[in-house]
Design an enzyme around this catalytic site. Structure first.
Site, PDB file in Angstrom:
ATOM      1  N   CYS A 114       0.817  -1.221   0.000  1.00 41.59           N
ATOM      2  CA  CYS A 114       0.000   0.000   0.000  1.00 41.59           C
ATOM      3  C   CYS A 114       0.847   1.265   0.000  1.00 41.59           C
ATOM      4  O   CYS A 114       0.311   2.363  -0.164  1.00 41.59           O
ATOM      5  CB  CYS A 114      -0.931   0.006   1.203  1.00 41.59           C
ATOM      6  N   HIS A 254      -2.958   7.320   2.272  1.00 39.46           N
ATOM      7  CA  HIS A 254      -3.423   5.987   1.871  1.00 39.46           C
ATOM      8  C   HIS A 254      -4.806   5.758   2.468  1.00 39.46           C
ATOM      9  O   HIS A 254      -5.040   6.006   3.645  1.00 39.46           O
ATOM     10  CB  HIS A 254      -2.422   4.942   2.373  1.00 39.46           C
ATOM     11  N   ASN A 284      -9.780  -0.272   0.548  1.00 30.97           N
ATOM     12  CA  ASN A 284      -8.316  -0.199   0.437  1.00 30.97           C
ATOM     13  C   ASN A 284      -7.878  -0.836  -0.890  1.00 30.97           C
ATOM     14  O   ASN A 284      -7.916  -2.054  -1.032  1.00 30.97           O
ATOM     15  CB  ASN A 284      -7.701  -0.935   1.632  1.00 30.97           C
TER      16      ASN A 284
HETATM   17  N1  ACO Z   1     -18.118  -7.622  10.680  1.00 27.34           N
HETATM   18  C1  ACO Z   1     -18.541  -7.784  11.939  1.00 27.34           C
HETATM   19  N2  ACO Z   1     -17.716  -8.096  12.955  1.00 27.34           N
HETATM   20  C2  ACO Z   1     -16.417  -8.244  12.652  1.00 27.34           C
HETATM   21  C3  ACO Z   1     -15.901  -8.100  11.357  1.00 27.34           C
HETATM   22  C4  ACO Z   1     -16.822  -7.791  10.355  1.00 27.34           C
HETATM   23  N3  ACO Z   1     -16.450  -7.606   9.077  1.00 27.34           N
HETATM   24  N4  ACO Z   1     -14.576  -8.316  11.385  1.00 27.34           N
HETATM   25  C5  ACO Z   1     -14.248  -8.563  12.652  1.00 27.34           C
HETATM   26  N5  ACO Z   1     -15.374  -8.548  13.431  1.00 27.34           N
HETATM   27  C6  ACO Z   1     -15.473  -8.767  14.864  1.00 27.34           C
HETATM   28  C7  ACO Z   1     -14.334  -9.535  15.413  1.00 27.34           C
HETATM   29  O1  ACO Z   1     -14.529 -10.913  15.260  1.00 27.34           O
HETATM   30  C8  ACO Z   1     -14.323  -9.096  16.859  1.00 27.34           C
HETATM   31  O2  ACO Z   1     -15.313  -9.826  17.519  1.00 27.34           O
HETATM   32  P1  ACO Z   1     -15.051 -10.369  19.029  1.00 27.34           P
HETATM   33  O3  ACO Z   1     -14.787  -9.144  19.847  1.00 27.34           O
HETATM   34  O4  ACO Z   1     -16.304 -11.091  19.354  1.00 27.34           O
HETATM   35  O5  ACO Z   1     -13.841 -11.254  18.905  1.00 27.34           O
HETATM   36  C9  ACO Z   1     -14.811  -7.646  16.783  1.00 27.34           C
HETATM   37  O6  ACO Z   1     -15.446  -7.511  15.519  1.00 27.34           O
HETATM   38  C10 ACO Z   1     -13.722  -6.625  16.931  1.00 27.34           C
HETATM   39  O7  ACO Z   1     -12.687  -6.980  16.050  1.00 27.34           O
HETATM   40  P2  ACO Z   1     -11.371  -6.160  16.011  1.00 27.34           P
HETATM   41  O8  ACO Z   1     -10.404  -6.837  15.083  1.00 27.34           O
HETATM   42  O9  ACO Z   1     -10.908  -5.843  17.399  1.00 27.34           O
HETATM   43  O10 ACO Z   1     -11.865  -4.796  15.368  1.00 27.34           O
HETATM   44  P3  ACO Z   1     -11.041  -3.481  15.157  1.00 27.34           P
HETATM   45  O11 ACO Z   1     -11.732  -2.369  15.810  1.00 27.34           O
HETATM   46  O12 ACO Z   1      -9.575  -3.676  15.422  1.00 27.34           O
HETATM   47  O13 ACO Z   1     -11.182  -3.278  13.583  1.00 27.34           O
HETATM   48  C11 ACO Z   1      -9.970  -3.559  11.554  1.00 27.34           C
HETATM   49  C12 ACO Z   1     -10.680  -4.243  12.696  1.00 27.34           C
HETATM   50  C13 ACO Z   1     -10.974  -2.702  10.824  1.00 27.34           C
HETATM   51  C14 ACO Z   1      -9.438  -4.629  10.621  1.00 27.34           C
HETATM   52  C15 ACO Z   1      -8.829  -2.691  12.098  1.00 27.34           C
HETATM   53  O14 ACO Z   1      -8.024  -3.440  12.972  1.00 27.34           O
HETATM   54  C16 ACO Z   1      -7.971  -2.129  11.000  1.00 27.34           C
HETATM   55  O15 ACO Z   1      -8.402  -1.294  10.229  1.00 27.34           O
HETATM   56  N6  ACO Z   1      -6.681  -2.559  10.936  1.00 27.34           N
HETATM   57  C17 ACO Z   1      -5.785  -2.043   9.916  1.00 27.34           C
HETATM   58  C18 ACO Z   1      -6.039  -2.746   8.629  1.00 27.34           C
HETATM   59  C19 ACO Z   1      -5.258  -2.103   7.521  1.00 27.34           C
HETATM   60  O16 ACO Z   1      -5.161  -0.905   7.422  1.00 27.34           O
HETATM   61  N7  ACO Z   1      -4.729  -2.914   6.662  1.00 27.34           N
HETATM   62  C20 ACO Z   1      -3.956  -2.346   5.617  1.00 27.34           C
HETATM   63  C21 ACO Z   1      -3.245  -3.403   5.017  1.00 27.34           C
HETATM   64  S1  ACO Z   1      -2.092  -2.605   4.030  1.00 27.34           S
HETATM   65  C22 ACO Z   1      -1.525  -3.704   2.865  1.00 27.34           C
HETATM   66  O17 ACO Z   1      -0.375  -3.657   2.619  1.00 27.34           O
HETATM   67  C23 ACO Z   1      -2.460  -4.604   2.169  1.00 27.34           C
END
Ligand code: ACO
Length: 327
Positions: A114, A254, A284
């Site tokens: 990214c 990004h 993304n």
């Molecule tokens: N829908 C509903 N619930 C979900 C979903 C979904 N799509 N995905 C996860 N949950 C649940 C989880 O299972 C968890 O449930 P639990 O508490 O019962 O275990 C709960 O929601 C909270 O999950 P978290 O992972 O703690 O949620 P968080 O607030 O951290 O958000 C997210 C997750 C959006 C992925 C966040 O961590 C994030 O944005 N991380 C960065 C991702 C990113 O920017 N990636 C870029 C990659 S760059 C590249 O090079 C490709």
């Protein structure tokens, strides 16, 4: 006045197929409210079977070339920033070079996920400033939808497909790419990866069948890294340029997650009108994210010649980096 890499033209290309949060709720246990609150994403574009990284890249490149008034045979270099090339080799940049008819250009791919476009702009502008190239096509493109586990709700809601491209040209100017910083921390490589398909687990190796064939991500770790990395790269590049955040006219980060964008903007104390956001429309798109956002900022009249734009990216590697460009 010094030779600078000036943006001569810009283009983009995204698949026509739209996948909304409600569509996703029919595939996995998720809902629009969760996705919107946690990420800001409302919909994303998804490739058809016929669309690939090189077809999106071709569309974006053609538009950027037309916008620049530069013909393909004038290009010295084609850089394609992608981690989802059509094939492990040859480089997708060579497929682009052939399709556009850049018969006098060198071509290579750059793999910085990214942060790929930010990295490629840094490399392309250095080639121009050193006199090794005069006209460079840079494409940022990914088709992550093809590598997603569509049963994994923690990743499949985040990504979309798309490409953006710019043509850089050498010019004695106070415009162009002013400063860049590139950073990495490979100790975090396990946090986002696609394990199969390289020399560690080649697809033809029977052992690969037992490995995860899709993108895996430790969301919370990446989130913590991203919040620090965005602010870190921006502060460093501004400091190296001898500039303050107040001198930034538009911030184009990004587009991974609205909360990550908001925290970077807060750290830089930038008001919302200086922050460009389109994550709600595309999710993304990895290498495509920053150039698609720049493209839309231009088309919406928010980015005009002479304005100072700060771009920043972070991604798998881990890598991160930022550019200051006078448009
Ligand atoms: N829908 C509903 N619930 C979900 C979903 C979904 N799509 N995905 C996860 N949950 C649940 C989880 O299972 C968890 O449930 P639990 O508490 O019962 O275990 C709960 O929601 C909270 O999950 P978290 O992972 O703690 O949620 P968080 O607030 O951290 O958000 C997210 C997750 C959006 C992925 C966040 O961590 C994030 O944005 N991380 C960065 C991702 C990113 O920017 N990636 C870029 C990659 S760059 C590249 O090079 C490709």
């Amino acid at each position: 006045m010094a030779t600078k890499a000036v943006i001569k033209g810009i283009g983009h290309c995204v698949p026509s197929k739209i996948l909304t949060n409600d569509d996703l709720a029919k595939i996995v246990d998720t809902n629009d409210e969760w996705i919107t609150q946690r990420t800001g994403i409302k919909e994303r574009r998804i490739c058809s079977l016929e669309e690939t990284t090189s077809t999106l890249a071709f569309g974006a490149s053609q538009e950027a070339l037309t916008d620049s008034g530069i013909s393909a045979d004038e290009l010295d270099l084609v850089i394609c920033a992608t981690v989802t090339g059509d094939m492990p080799f040859p480089a997708t940049s060579c497929l682009i070079q052939d399709k556009i008819g850049a018969k006098n250009a060198g071509a290579f791919d750059l793999g910085a996920a990214c942060a790929g476009f930010v990295y490629a702009v840094s490399v392309g502008s250095a080639m121009i400033e050193s006199g090794q190239a005069k006209k460079v096509l840079i494409v940022g493109v990914d088709t992550l939808s093809k590598f997603i586990d569509w049963t994994d709700r923690s990743t499949c809601v985040l990504f979309g497909d798309g490409a953006g491209a710019v043509v850089l040209g050498a010019q004695e100017s106070d415009r162009g790419v002013l400063k860049t910083v590139l950073l990495s921390d490979g100790s975090g490589s396990r946090h986002i990866s696609l394990e199969v398909g390289g020399s560690l687990y080649p697809t033809c190796d029977p052992r690969s069948k037992d490995r995860n064939q899709h993108i895996t991500m430790a969301g919370a770790e990446v989130y913590r890294f991203a919040v620090n990395a965005m602010g870190d790269a921006c502060c460093r590049v501004l400091e190296e340029a001898g500039m303050t955040p107040e001198e930034v006219d538009l911030f184009v980060p990004h587009q991974a997650n609205l909360r990550i964008i908001d925290s970077a903007a807060k750290r830089l104390e930038l008001p919302p009108e200086k922050v460009f956001v389109n994550v709600h429309k595309y999710g993304n798109t990895s290498g495509g994210s920053v150039p698609i956002a720049l493209y839309e900022a231009v088309k919406e009249g928010r980015l005009k010649p002479g304005m100072t734009v700060l771009t920043v990216g972070f991604g798998a590697g881990l890598v991160w980096g930022a550019n200051i460009i006078r448009w």
